[in-house]
Design an enzyme around this catalytic site. Structure first.
Site, PDB file in Angstrom:
ATOM      1  N   LYS A   1       0.825  -1.204   0.000  1.00 16.04           N
ATOM      2  CA  LYS A   1       0.000   0.000   0.000  1.00 16.04           C
ATOM      3  C   LYS A   1       0.862   1.258   0.000  1.00 16.04           C
ATOM      4  CE  LYS A   1      -4.127  -1.915   2.079  1.00 16.04           C
ATOM      5  NZ  LYS A   1      -4.561  -2.492   3.327  1.00 16.04           N
TER       6      LYS A   1
HETATM    7  N1  GLU Z   1      -7.882  -7.628   6.130  1.00 14.95           N
HETATM    8  C1  GLU Z   1      -6.823  -8.469   5.655  1.00 14.95           C
HETATM    9  C2  GLU Z   1      -5.865  -7.661   4.813  1.00 14.95           C
HETATM   10  O1  GLU Z   1      -6.221  -6.600   4.333  1.00 14.95           O
HETATM   11  C3  GLU Z   1      -7.299  -9.642   4.817  1.00 14.95           C
HETATM   12  C4  GLU Z   1      -8.046 -10.605   5.605  1.00 14.95           C
HETATM   13  C5  GLU Z   1      -8.382 -11.909   4.934  1.00 14.95           C
HETATM   14  O2  GLU Z   1      -8.621 -11.938   3.716  1.00 14.95           O
HETATM   15  O3  GLU Z   1      -8.429 -12.895   5.642  1.00 14.95           O
HETATM   16  O4  GLU Z   1      -4.748  -8.104   4.623  1.00 14.95           O
END
Ligand code: GLU
Length: 285
Positions: free
Chosen positions: A251
């Site tokens: 990011k």
């Molecule tokens: N929120 C997690 C992330 O942005 C991904 C969670 C998942 O897909 O289990 O890396």
């Protein structure tokens, strides 16, 4: 019915890797006549920002990836995570951990054997041996604490734990590699591991598609599912997109954000082409 989800954390702008991950989940649901859910994993109040969240919704719309039902925001469900935490505490498998990051780093540095887990050095267990009375006193005194799972003891309650990985078959779980993971952060009644398992269960997710970097975390997730008696989805972990130098997209790599591509006048088809998934893109209407 197939239910998939895309579950980004709003800690930055989405990039081509996210477009690829979102398209994978979207395609699997749409091809099966199932449901595709969008979940905002925003429990980390220090890193998540509303403007990133808004841009996720905007980028998804721009990509043409429509989702079913309302967007689920984890911050709106903190009391639900508290209920899970209380149930797990009731099973006698959690302990409060008062360590700061610096405490842990210091402990790891002086330890002669500090095993490395998939998330970095395994917690050295400093608070695991506190007496119940001391732990309760410190909690009652308002000392900041996380809650950790006694991973080995929890796993020992079950025989072999496994899950279905697409293309691989049954994968046997070895959650001990993570050590005593945090199930509730100091600032929140949940952690990524707890909240993701809870939400996948309550949202009826049947197929979790996500990046390869989370494959090993599934061993912990499978253990939490066993402890909570939650259904076990199938998993399909996909390779991560890399940049021309072979490095993982991040990011922080603003140049490859979907926003930056849009600002350059690039359309969603070209964005997907750059993500190497041109063939898949005729699908969004
Ligand atoms: N929120 C997690 C992330 O942005 C991904 C969670 C998942 O897909 O289990 O890396």
């Amino acid at each position: 019915m197939t239910v998939t989800r895309f579950a980004p954390s709003p800690t930055g702008y989405l990039h081509l890797g996210h477009a690829c991950a979102a398209l994978t989940a979207w395609t699997r649901a749409r091809d099966a006549g199932g449901r595709f859910l969008l979940r905002i994993e925003n429990i980390d109040a220090t890193r998540c920002r509303p403007e990133y969240e808004a841009s996720i919704l905007d980028d998804m719309t721009w990509l043409g990836l429509d989702w079913d039902g309302p967007v689920r925001r984890q911050q709106d469900h903190l009391p639900d995570y508290q209920v899970v935490l209380d149930k797990l505490r009731g099973q006698g498998l959690l302990y409060p951990c008062f360590c700061t990051r610096a405490d842990i780093a210091r402990e790891v540095a002086v330890s002669t054997q500090a095993p490395h887990g998939p998330d970095g050095p395994v917690y050295p267990g400093t608070c695991a041996g506190l007496s119940l009375a001391e732990a309760e006193d410190r909690v009652a005194a308002g000392q900041a604490h996380a809650w950790r799972l006694r991973t080995g003891a929890a796993h020992a309650r079950f025989g072999k734990l496994d899950y279905q990985e697409e293309g691989l078959g049954r994968v046997i779980c070895r959650p001990e590699a993570f050590g005593d993971v945090v199930l509730a952060r100091k600032d929140c009644p949940g952690s990524y591991h707890l909240c993701v398992c809870h939400d996948d269960a309550v949202q009826g997710v049947t197929l979790v598609t996500r990046g390869e970097e989370l494959r090993l975390a599934t061993d912990i997730h499978r253990l939490i599912q066993a402890l909570m008696d939650w259904p076990v989805p199938d998993y399909a972990h996909h390779a991560l997109l890399t940049d021309a130098q072979g490095a993982k997209l991040s990011k922080r790599d603003g140049a490859l954000s979907l926003r930056a591509l849009r600002a350059e006048g690039i359309g969603p088809a070209e964005a997907f082409r750059r993500a190497g998934i041109e063939a898949a893109f005729s699908r969004p209407a």
